[in-house]
Design an enzyme around this catalytic site. Structure first.
Site, PDB file in Angstrom:
ATOM      1  N   ASP A 122     -74.302  27.875  13.239  1.00 18.29           N
ATOM      2  CA  ASP A 122     -74.535  29.218  13.763  1.00 18.29           C
ATOM      3  C   ASP A 122     -73.824  29.434  15.097  1.00 18.29           C
ATOM      4  OD1 ASP A 122     -76.099  31.773  13.633  1.00 18.29           O
ATOM      5  OD2 ASP A 122     -76.951  30.981  15.491  1.00 18.29           O
TER       6      ASP A 122
ATOM      7  N   GLU B 112     -69.870  29.854  11.438  1.00 21.49           N
ATOM      8  CA  GLU B 112     -70.007  31.287  11.690  1.00 21.49           C
ATOM      9  C   GLU B 112     -69.281  31.540  13.018  1.00 21.49           C
ATOM     10  OE1 GLU B 112     -72.950  34.883  12.913  1.00 21.49           O
ATOM     11  OE2 GLU B 112     -73.167  32.849  13.650  1.00 21.49           O
TER      12      GLU B 112
END
Length: 630
Positions: free
Chosen positions: A306, A359
């Site tokens: 993330d 990401e």
């Protein structure tokens, strides 16, 4: 003193290269009666362990520091599996802190915060999956990911609408995944987090699945069942920041141990959280051990990392004067860059058949390139640019789309610079952004038609696929983590037909090699025509390495295009294998004959062409039928 930690463990931990430090750190039941406890707290004056086994005494079971490692360790004879505990840390200033174990394998259910002694013994039944995983997860295989938030996918209405347990999910999710033909499920963070509303992205338990839905073995059972249904499991993992809750990592031994002391380096303004100090060796050991832990102990098949962009840039989401440049005066976080490279090297060294997925929302180069050629070493990267451009295009009234033709065609200027996952994720259906259904332009029929075309376009484009839960049946409302998806919408034929289309797209994507074998190779894609802005039509070919060809064409207006001529590279029959306007999907039924034959009429610079009907707001896939002579 005797300890579970050997001198080489301490050396590697302090060096930042002990990538399986979970084998010794934390709480480990002994073959004899009792438990070994170990914790890193280099600035502490003293450390003890308190728990159910000693009436939560702060002094009965002191730990002892090992050499100059900063690691405290000790054996508690009366401690047993299932009991709760915390470390009692006395700072250099004499302050007493009660801290949860950073390496805890299990915790109390939030809002309670104690750690639990636990065993990770489990009788795995996924041997066939694990044996074949390397083949299944190769870059030339189809990868269609269903992103899910475990707490709100479905709710148990008979039990007051609570979230499903891991075991209840295991009874439903694998079958649903198999029926829908997805290849992988990606779970938003299951790691323990005190605030449910953070969806897991404010992690405190980097080695513990949240106890909200059951025990570690219950979560293993869920993974096991998914594997037995031939579904891969990807976990979201958050090494970019952590919450400042006093019971956890923050100010752990009275100093900024896991974080930076200077808030210009150690505080994240977007999420009101703390940033890991990637330059500290022991922090790297801790984080890389966390990544490998899930792959090792839980048989996880991939990690989606993330907020990578927030790690790469020192000035991320900061104004001038709010950040500190690196030693060369630049904005790059050199320590974070090296950490990410170390992470990916360690993952692929120990688990070459898994994936790491970034990401990363900027144009940082070579995110998914190997470290030995200067890349960050990830296996794949989310294509955030494609997602923003595409959703914006489909929100426009078709009458205006001709002025924005390049909004969709632009992707192919960069499509092979990274190994991309085309993602329509949870981030697009929260915080007032509306559902994907409601992003589509037009009335209800047009919204559903646009959505069908969007999904067909996504599955035809090169790259792996990701769809957030609920998008597969055109959820109308924004995602709400406090309630179930609106499964009742499937009683409406329009929503059921969208679900049918997504299932069929998954099947076609998996079974047609031209749609996936060269997802990451330029030779797998060729524009036929990207410039027909007058008609708002796009057309392109997908290829595999064995001569299979699929022609994909998209009409982005509600006007049917009859006998729209498409040039083709091969003479012969072209079979329509998908038409999103089929009445079975809720369309108007404007279709082509089952087999189209090419004609000796040139088109798009090719000697042969097809006379194709392009349905309104629709997509068609045409597959070249090889003759015996080819």
């Amino acid at each position: 003193m005797q300890t579970i930690l050997k001198s080489e463990d301490l050396y590697l931990f302090n060096e930042g290269s002990h990538h399986r430090s979970y084998m010794q750190m934390g709480a480990h039941p002994s073959a004899k009666e009792g438990v070994w406890f170990s914790v890193w707290a280099p600035s502490a004056q003293k450390v003890a362990v308190a728990g159910d086994f000693n009436g939560w005494s702060h002094s009965q079971h002191p730990l002892h520091v090992l050499d100059n490692s900063g690691v405290w360790s000790g054996f508690v004879r009366d401690a047993k599996i299932g009991q709760q505990y915390k470390f009692i840390v006395t700072t250099a200033q004499g302050q007493t802190l009660e801290k949860a174990d950073p390496y805890a394998f299990y915790t109390e259910e939030p809002p309670r915060t104690a750690s639990r002694i636990c065993s990770l013994q489990y009788d795995w039944q996924d041997g066939e999956w694990m044996k074949n995983r390397g083949r299944v997860q190769k870059a030339d295989q189809a990868m269609s990911i269903y992103e899910i938030h475990l707490g709100s996918w479905k709710r148990n209405l008979e039990a007051g609408g609570r979230s499903l347990t891991y075991r209840e999910l295991a009874a439903e999710l694998p079958k649903y995944m198999q029926e829908m033909q997805f290849t992988h499920v990606e779970m938003m963070p299951v790691m323990e987090h005190p605030f449910y509303g953070s969806w897991g992205y404010q992690t405190t338990g980097y080695f513990a699945p949240t106890s909200r839905y059951g025990t570690p073995q219950d979560f293993m059972f869920l993974v096991d069942e998914l594997h037995r249904h031939r579904i891969g499991v990807i976990l979201d993992w958050v090494p970019s920041h952590f919450p400042s809750d006093l019971f956890s990592l923050s100010n752990f031994d009275g100093t900024a141990l896991f974080e930076h002391e200077d808030p210009k380096l150690g505080y994240h303004p977007d999420w009101n959280s703390l940033i890991f100090n990637y330059g500290r060796h022991e922090v790297r050991s801790f984080l890389i051990s966390s990544a490998l832990f899930w792959l090792d102990k839980y048989h996880i098949d991939g990690l989606r990392v993330d907020a990578v962009a927030s790690m790469l840039y020192l000035d991320y989401s900061r104004k001038s004067g709010e950040w500190i440049p690196n030693r060369y005066g630049g904005r790059e976080n050199l320590e974070a860059i090296e950490f990410l490279k170390d992470l990916n090297r360690a993952v692929y060294e120990h688990f070459p058949d898994v994936h790491t997925i970034a990401e990363e929302s900027t144009a940082w180069p070579r995110v998914s390139a190997p470290t030995y050629i200067g890349g960050l070493g990830f296996g794949m990267k989310w294509d955030m640019g494609w997602m923003h451009d595409t959703l914006e295009y489909f929100s426009k009234d078709p009458i205006h789309r001709g002025y924005h033709q390049n909004q969709l065609s632009f992707r192919m200027m960069y499509a092979f610079q990274e190994n991309f996952v085309m993602s329509i994720s949870h981030d697009e259906v929260v915080y007032g952004k509306g559902s994907v259904y409601n992003k589509m332009s037009g009335d209800e029929w047009q919204k559903l038609a646009n959505l069908r075309t969007l999904y067909a376009y996504m599955y035809a484009m090169p790259g792996k696929k990701l769809l957030f839960m609920g998008c597969e049946f055109a959820q109308k409302s924004e995602w709400n983590h406090e309630s179930s998806l609106d499964w009742h919408l499937l009683q409406n034929p329009g929503h059921k037909q969208i679900q049918d289309l997504v299932r069929d797209l998954n099947h076609i994507y998996k079974t047609e090699s031209a749609l996936h074998v060269m997802d990451f190779e330029p030779a797998g894609f060729e524009w036929l025509d990207a410039s027909d802005s007058h008609n708002s039509v796009y057309s392109f070919f997908r290829y595999d390495k064995d001569g299979n060809i699929i022609l994909c064409a998209f009409n982005m207006t509600p006007i049917p295009r009859h006998c729209y001529r498409l040039g083709v590279p091969q003479k012969g029959k072209w079979r329509e294998i998908l038409n999103t306007d089929s009445s079975s999907y809720g369309g108007s039924g404007v279709q082509n004959s089952p087999d189209l034959s090419s004609e000796d009429i040139s088109g798009h610079g090719r000697p042969q062409s097809l006379c194709v009907t392009l349905p309104p707001l629709g997509a068609v896939y045409l597959k070249w039928e090889k003759s015996d002579g080819h």
